[in-house]
Design an enzyme around this catalytic site. Structure first.
Site, PDB file in Angstrom:
ATOM      1  N   LYS A 169       0.815  -1.221   0.000  1.00 54.80           N
ATOM      2  CA  LYS A 169       0.000   0.000   0.000  1.00 54.80           C
ATOM      3  C   LYS A 169       0.847   1.269   0.000  1.00 54.80           C
ATOM      4  O   LYS A 169       0.427   2.279  -0.555  1.00 54.80           O
ATOM      5  CB  LYS A 169      -1.005  -0.003   1.145  1.00 54.80           C
ATOM      6  CG  LYS A 169      -0.411   0.168   2.508  1.00 54.80           C
ATOM      7  CD  LYS A 169      -1.509   0.157   3.567  1.00 54.80           C
ATOM      8  CE  LYS A 169      -0.946  -0.180   4.924  1.00 54.80           C
ATOM      9  NZ  LYS A 169       0.211   0.607   5.350  1.00 54.80           N
ATOM     10  N   ARG A 213      -5.029   3.507  12.388  1.00 54.69           N
ATOM     11  CA  ARG A 213      -4.778   2.098  12.682  1.00 54.69           C
ATOM     12  C   ARG A 213      -5.758   1.555  13.710  1.00 54.69           C
ATOM     13  O   ARG A 213      -5.888   0.348  13.866  1.00 54.69           O
ATOM     14  CB  ARG A 213      -3.370   1.936  13.302  1.00 54.69           C
ATOM     15  CG  ARG A 213      -2.294   1.751  12.280  1.00 54.69           C
ATOM     16  CD  ARG A 213      -0.968   1.484  12.988  1.00 54.69           C
ATOM     17  NE  ARG A 213       0.137   2.024  12.222  1.00 54.69           N
ATOM     18  CZ  ARG A 213       0.678   1.405  11.189  1.00 54.69           C
ATOM     19  NH1 ARG A 213       0.245   0.239  10.805  1.00 54.69           N
ATOM     20  NH2 ARG A 213       1.669   1.970  10.529  1.00 54.69           N
ATOM     21  N   ARG A 216      12.591 -11.817   3.078  1.00 53.34           N
ATOM     22  CA  ARG A 216      13.550 -10.703   3.203  1.00 53.34           C
ATOM     23  C   ARG A 216      14.739 -11.102   4.081  1.00 53.34           C
ATOM     24  O   ARG A 216      14.546 -11.679   5.149  1.00 53.34           O
ATOM     25  CB  ARG A 216      12.877  -9.504   3.893  1.00 53.34           C
ATOM     26  CG  ARG A 216      11.785  -8.867   3.088  1.00 53.34           C
ATOM     27  CD  ARG A 216      11.225  -7.717   3.905  1.00 53.34           C
ATOM     28  NE  ARG A 216      10.024  -7.177   3.302  1.00 53.34           N
ATOM     29  CZ  ARG A 216       9.159  -6.398   3.933  1.00 53.34           C
ATOM     30  NH1 ARG A 216       9.364  -6.066   5.195  1.00 53.34           N
ATOM     31  NH2 ARG A 216       8.094  -5.936   3.317  1.00 53.34           N
ATOM     32  N   ARG A 228      15.798 -10.460   9.927  1.00 54.45           N
ATOM     33  CA  ARG A 228      15.455  -9.627  11.080  1.00 54.45           C
ATOM     34  C   ARG A 228      14.389 -10.356  11.896  1.00 54.45           C
ATOM     35  O   ARG A 228      13.524 -11.014  11.320  1.00 54.45           O
ATOM     36  CB  ARG A 228      14.845  -8.300  10.618  1.00 54.45           C
ATOM     37  CG  ARG A 228      15.837  -7.314  10.048  1.00 54.45           C
ATOM     38  CD  ARG A 228      15.230  -5.899  10.081  1.00 54.45           C
ATOM     39  NE  ARG A 228      16.059  -4.993   9.324  1.00 54.45           N
ATOM     40  CZ  ARG A 228      15.842  -4.663   8.057  1.00 54.45           C
ATOM     41  NH1 ARG A 228      14.799  -5.157   7.420  1.00 54.45           N
ATOM     42  NH2 ARG A 228      16.641  -3.832   7.437  1.00 54.45           N
ATOM     43  N   ARG A 241       1.704  -9.554  13.873  1.00 49.07           N
ATOM     44  CA  ARG A 241       1.261  -8.251  13.358  1.00 49.07           C
ATOM     45  C   ARG A 241       0.015  -8.386  12.492  1.00 49.07           C
ATOM     46  O   ARG A 241      -0.845  -7.518  12.502  1.00 49.07           O
ATOM     47  CB  ARG A 241       2.386  -7.574  12.568  1.00 49.07           C
ATOM     48  CG  ARG A 241       3.484  -7.008  13.473  1.00 49.07           C
ATOM     49  CD  ARG A 241       4.365  -6.010  12.734  1.00 49.07           C
ATOM     50  NE  ARG A 241       5.001  -6.583  11.577  1.00 49.07           N
ATOM     51  CZ  ARG A 241       6.143  -7.281  11.597  1.00 49.07           C
ATOM     52  NH1 ARG A 241       6.756  -7.483  12.738  1.00 49.07           N
ATOM     53  NH2 ARG A 241       6.656  -7.754  10.493  1.00 49.07           N
TER      54      ARG A 241
END
Ligand SMILES: [Zn+2]
Length: 209
Positions: A13, A87, A121, A154, A165
């Site tokens: 987004k 949020r 990632r 990470r 999340r």
């Protein structure tokens, strides 16, 4: 016109918001960027923000809302594309009190795809260069192209952290779609699993911009 782009992490987004701003001349409002600009300005609000950010605490709703209020006041003519705000229900109610939201563009990506996109990632343990095992793989698996150091994931990009999340997104942010629908906003649902270009075509066609 004010638009909210809503979607889970890895829905793309942010990229869509940037492109939409470039196409329409509207102001792209992302909280991270707005916070940095406010801190740079040296204002009282910026100083409060800096204290929160330096201490590593979550920026409280009232501070986030003040930053938003400023952006809304400065861009009444231009219109805003909200990316990463609101949020929570509290933030949504605040935004609804200070301005009108014309459309909510929901960029939909399944949890599986989001987890897969993020957990591919990797970063170099030495120089920090970013890689993606699917879209930007290193020349030699597990090694940095620049210095040969090993690539690491990470903690935030590990599947468990991503799932946490996503659960938070489903619980707190996704319900805001029906909140704004109840306030008369147009709800536009876009398949975010398509390539970036096709997502953008769908977004601009739906908004007729
Ligand atoms: Zn490296």
């Amino acid at each position: 016109m004010n638009i909210i782009l809503i979607g889970p992490q890895a829905s793309g987004k942010g990229t869509q918001a940037e492109r939409l701003a470039a196409r329409t001349g509207m102001k792209h409002f992302s909280t991270g960027e707005a916070f940095r600009a406010e801190v740079m300005s040296g204002s009282e609000l910026g100083k409060r923000l800096k204290r929160c950010m330096d201490s590593g605490e979550l920026v409280p709703d009232n501070v986030v809302n003040e930053v938003t209020r400023k952006a809304v006041e400065q861009n009444r003519e231009r219109g805003l594309i909200f990316d990463g705000y609101p949020r929570t229900k509290e933030q949504a109610e605040f935004l609804d009190r200070i301005t009108r939201v014309d459309a909510v563009v929901a960029i939909e990506v399944s949890d599986e795809v989001a987890v897969q996109r993020i957990s591919s990632r990797y970063v170099c343990s030495k120089c920090g260069k970013g890689y993606n095992t699917v879209t930007l793989p290193p020349k030699q698996a597990g090694k940095c192209d620049e210095d040969g150091a090993s690539l690491v994931q990470r903690d935030d990009d590990k599947p468990e952290a991503v799932r946490k999340r996503l659960a938070d997104y489903h619980a707190k942010t996704a319900p805001l779609i029906s909140f704004f629908e109840g306030k008369g906003a147009r709800i536009i649902r876009i398949d975010g699993e398509q390539p970036i270009e096709e997502v953008f075509e769908d977004v601009t066609a739906a908004l007729r911009v």
